[in-house]
Design an enzyme around this catalytic site. Structure first.
Site, PDB file in Angstrom:
ATOM      1  N   LYS A 183     -33.030 -17.487 -27.860  1.00  0.00           N
ATOM      2  CA  LYS A 183     -33.100 -16.484 -28.813  1.00  0.00           C
ATOM      3  C   LYS A 183     -33.907 -16.679 -29.944  1.00  0.00           C
ATOM      4  O   LYS A 183     -34.781 -16.008 -30.463  1.00  0.00           O
ATOM      5  CB  LYS A 183     -31.676 -15.862 -29.324  1.00  0.00           C
ATOM      6  N   GLU A 212     -39.647 -10.158 -19.678  1.00  0.00           N
ATOM      7  CA  GLU A 212     -38.518 -11.055 -19.911  1.00  0.00           C
ATOM      8  C   GLU A 212     -37.310 -10.868 -19.187  1.00  0.00           C
ATOM      9  O   GLU A 212     -36.633 -12.090 -18.990  1.00  0.00           O
ATOM     10  CB  GLU A 212     -38.031 -10.751 -21.543  1.00  0.00           C
ATOM     11  N   CYS A 268     -31.416 -25.140 -29.588  1.00  0.00           N
ATOM     12  CA  CYS A 268     -30.127 -25.380 -28.910  1.00  0.00           C
ATOM     13  C   CYS A 268     -29.073 -24.793 -29.934  1.00  0.00           C
ATOM     14  O   CYS A 268     -29.555 -24.568 -31.211  1.00  0.00           O
ATOM     15  CB  CYS A 268     -29.744 -26.984 -28.943  1.00  0.00           C
ATOM     16  N   TRP A 288     -31.125 -26.038 -24.838  1.00  0.00           N
ATOM     17  CA  TRP A 288     -32.132 -25.612 -24.378  1.00  0.00           C
ATOM     18  C   TRP A 288     -33.242 -26.482 -24.335  1.00  0.00           C
ATOM     19  O   TRP A 288     -33.644 -27.455 -25.184  1.00  0.00           O
ATOM     20  CB  TRP A 288     -32.857 -24.652 -25.456  1.00  0.00           C
ATOM     21  N   GLU A 339     -44.947  -4.016 -26.194  1.00  0.00           N
ATOM     22  CA  GLU A 339     -43.515  -4.576 -26.238  1.00  0.00           C
ATOM     23  C   GLU A 339     -42.791  -4.297 -24.891  1.00  0.00           C
ATOM     24  O   GLU A 339     -41.864  -4.833 -24.428  1.00  0.00           O
ATOM     25  CB  GLU A 339     -42.784  -3.735 -27.495  1.00  0.00           C
ATOM     26  N   ARG A 361     -28.562 -19.349 -27.572  1.00  0.00           N
ATOM     27  CA  ARG A 361     -29.694 -20.121 -28.006  1.00  0.00           C
ATOM     28  C   ARG A 361     -30.058 -21.186 -26.948  1.00  0.00           C
ATOM     29  O   ARG A 361     -30.819 -22.229 -27.331  1.00  0.00           O
ATOM     30  CB  ARG A 361     -29.000 -20.928 -29.360  1.00  0.00           C
ATOM     31  N   LYS A 399     -40.538  -6.765 -22.680  1.00  0.00           N
ATOM     32  CA  LYS A 399     -39.181  -6.554 -22.376  1.00  0.00           C
ATOM     33  C   LYS A 399     -38.972  -6.587 -20.893  1.00  0.00           C
ATOM     34  O   LYS A 399     -38.089  -7.119 -20.382  1.00  0.00           O
ATOM     35  CB  LYS A 399     -38.610  -5.181 -22.947  1.00  0.00           C
ATOM     36  N   ASN A 443     -30.203 -30.263 -32.643  1.00  0.00           N
ATOM     37  CA  ASN A 443     -31.255 -29.032 -32.257  1.00  0.00           C
ATOM     38  C   ASN A 443     -32.717 -29.507 -32.971  1.00  0.00           C
ATOM     39  O   ASN A 443     -32.716 -29.790 -34.101  1.00  0.00           O
ATOM     40  CB  ASN A 443     -30.732 -27.781 -32.661  1.00  0.00           C
ATOM     41  N   GLY A 444     -33.715 -29.506 -32.134  1.00  0.00           N
ATOM     42  CA  GLY A 444     -35.015 -29.713 -32.696  1.00  0.00           C
ATOM     43  C   GLY A 444     -35.746 -30.800 -31.880  1.00  0.00           C
ATOM     44  O   GLY A 444     -35.187 -31.077 -30.608  1.00  0.00           O
ATOM     45  N   HIS A 502     -62.342  -1.612 -18.824  1.00  0.00           N
ATOM     46  CA  HIS A 502     -62.704  -2.912 -18.812  1.00  0.00           C
ATOM     47  C   HIS A 502     -62.314  -3.924 -18.129  1.00  0.00           C
ATOM     48  O   HIS A 502     -62.183  -4.946 -18.495  1.00  0.00           O
ATOM     49  CB  HIS A 502     -62.846  -3.016 -20.653  1.00  0.00           C
TER      50      HIS A 502
END
Length: 612
Positions: free
Chosen positions: A607, A492, A2, A75, A485, A27, A489, A101-102, A508
């Site tokens: 983030k 996401e 958050c 969040w 990567e 955030r 992206k 936050n936490g 495989h």
């Protein structure tokens, strides 16, 4: 994850809080709220969803002459993302509020105790326990009540507390969650991250774990939560400015940050390399030559995009330095039996320097005797303060949730590190060092030149792919992590299911997925594994896979395999990961934008992952 912002001073507080929340919305954006003191009472506003919903509620109150308050963007961890669960949370009287936050790990037992004592809860959150516990201990000293509360709490927190009976005072506290103070002549600020402070001050103090601060207009006092003495805190000057965190005419922060990559690469190189000789200087690395020569193994620890940077670095370091390298996902690293000692160098990679799993892993590594170096973008972050040494990337503030310029800056820093270690250990000849150093310096110019044309070509290409349900990315060698990567992206920000694979692994299992409806982006530069890569592409084509190829200019064979080819200039093979990242980023961006997705704030993501 958050975002918290707080202010006490002479400005009208509501505009300060809203501006701070705008800069912290990356955030968390499940809900938002703010509170300010006004005529010895607290005025609180909360809204479900994005910050715009809160702004619509409080716009008419911007003129209120209040000068102290707190804001929060959430969040969700405990409790659904509803207005009821939005911060700030109040005690029973409504005279005291908390933003947090936490995660409070023992909130269940504390809540049972408080309910038995007659406290009434209004939300499903763990945070509300804090407000009631402070109320339980509060007499006339707010700081003492917060300290007693936090002595009972297990878990992580960055905390802001406001009490109507001390209307100009804010309490800030942190443990395992980031919190930074902003200092000015007539004001004090608190925030989860530096960008929230940049419009007002660049003088900051980073709180350490188990520290708290009492903030009043223009004055502050920092103390230990445990009651012991607190070491003198350094006031740091941040060299970012507010304009660096603005969109500057781009539609999204992510696109702006993609185009900022040449500058970020050069800024990360600047002052650290002499192109004519390849000489590398890393003055904050923290290990002298003797310590570097004693290294028998390197452990790279990171999460998400930073983990992909670590995978690339393994190829570089093992090839050019000759030291065995292990790469660990930080969330797994601390939960296995670690064979670390003083001859193992642990390198943590994190954009924010606050990633919970990575931070916990480095602390464990240090306990086991390993030296720890952090590669990080945020000066003064927790990881950088606790490490033996640091290599700062100089990407500037990265606002888009999907990391772009932080990734290429990390790659740049890791390549610099490779050259540095190779020079000290004598594994890279001087002429090779010069060659590789020059290639690194030149790559920024190549990317800058290619970016506009690549974006135009990709914008046209994605019309055939933007509505796909699935996508595969494949590469070999140094480009295998770039395939990972690229897939990350795309998933996401566009919500298309995407996977990255080593091209040699297709037979495989993944090859079973390929048919006429499966798009496959293959990275096939003319490098040491080119022929192997082409064989894998031929296998995909034989099964009617929809190929998008990224390869070297002049490679006519690629055009015979598919109409969708993106050509890039020939650069030094070792620097292909930096160059081939760019089209993968742009592909994800353009597809997400075409699908109407929220590029900068994708659903369910934040983030900085500051909780486990």
């Amino acid at each position: 994850m958050c975002g918290i912002v707080g202010y006490t001073g002479i400005r009208k507080v509501v505009p300060v809080l809203l501006e701070g929340l705008r800069r912290l919305e990356y955030r968390g954006y499940d809900s938002a709220g703010l509170v300010y003191s006004y005529q010895k009472r607290l005025v609180k506003y909360r809204a479900e969803g994005k910050l715009a919903n809160l702004e619509a509620v409080v716009d008419e109150n911007i003129g209120v002459s209040s000068h102290t308050g707190l804001g929060h963007t959430r969040w969700a961890t405990h409790g659904a993302p509803t207005m009821t669960n939005a911060h700030p949370h109040s005690d029973c009287t409504g005279e005291l509020v908390v933003v947090h936050n936490g995660i409070i790990e023992n909130y269940g037992s504390l809540k049972e105790e408080l309910l038995a004592a007659g406290h009434r809860f209004a939300s499903e959150t763990d945070t509300e326990v804090l407000a009631h516990l402070v109320e339980h201990y509060l007499e006339d000293d707010l700081a003492a009540a917060v300290r007693r509360t936090l002595a009972r709490v297990e878990g992580s927190y960055a905390l802001g507390v406001l009490w109507s009976r001390q209307p100009g005072t804010l309490i800030a506290a942190r443990n395992h969650s980031p919190l930074v103070l902003g200092i000015d002549d007539d004001a004090c600020y608190m925030a989860s991250d530096v960008p929230a402070l940049l419009p007002y001050t660049r003088q900051v103090i980073f709180l350490d774990d188990r520290e708290m601060a009492v903030l009043n207009p223009g004055t502050y006092e920092i103390m230990s939560i445990d009651g012991g003495p607190c070491r003198e805190k350094e006031v740091r000057t941040i060299d970012w400015n507010a304009a660096m965190a603005e969109k500057a005419g781009f539609k999204h922060f992510m696109l702006k940050e993609i185009f900022e990559q040449p500058r970020a690469i050069l800024d990360t190189i600047s002052g650290r390399i002499v192109p004519d000789t390849g000489e590398i200087s890393l003055p904050e690395f923290g290990l002298d030559d003797a310590a570097i020569n004693r290294i028998e193994r390197i452990s790279l620890v990171a999460c998400g995009t930073s983990w992909h940077a670590a995978l690339v670095a393994r190829y570089w370091i093992e090839k050019w330095v000759g030291i065995p390298v292990e790469v660990d996902i930080a969330s797994e690293f601390r939960y296995r039996t670690l064979l670390l000692n003083d001859r193992v160098l642990t390198i943590a990679i994190s954009q924010s320097g606050e990633t919970a799993d990575t931070l916990a892993g480095t602390r464990l590594a240090a306990e086991l005797g390993s030296r720890v170096v952090t590669i990080c973008n945020v000066v003064g972050s927790t990881m950088t303060r606790e490490a033996d040494g640091v290599i700062y990337t100089h990407a500037g503030p990265e606002i888009g949730v999907a990391s772009t310029k932080a990734f290429t800056s990390q790659l740049t820093a890791l390549f610099l590190l490779t050259l540095y270690l190779g020079r000290i250990r004598g594994t890279i000849a001087p002429d090779t060092l010069q060659e590789l150093g020059s290639a690194l310096v030149n790559i920024a110019g190549v990317i800058e030149k290619e970016l506009p044309g690549l974006q135009r070509r990709i914008r046209q290409l994605i019309e055939r792919y933007y509505d796909s349900r699935d996508f595969l990315f494949v590469g070999r060698g140094l480009n295998f992590p770039i395939a990972l990567e690229g897939a990350l992206k795309l998933k996401e920000i566009s919500y298309i299911h995407a996977e990255g694979y080593a091209a040699g692994e297709l037979k495989h299992g993944p090859i079973a997925l390929i048919d006429k409806d499966m798009p496959v982006m293959a990275l096939v530069p003319q490098d040491g594994v080119y022929k192997k890569s082409i064989s894998n592409v031929e296998e995909i084509k034989a099964r009617q896979g929809r190929l998008v190829l990224i390869g070297t200019e002049g490679d006519e064979h690629l055009a015979a395999l598919t109409d969708d080819v993106l050509y890039l200039p020939l650069v030094h093979e070792e620097l292909n990961p930096l160059l081939y990242t760019i089209p993968a980023q742009l592909l994800a961006y353009e597809i997400a934008n075409r699908r109407g997705c929220d590029v900068d704030q994708p659903r369910n993501l934040a983030k900085s992952v500051t909780v486990e």
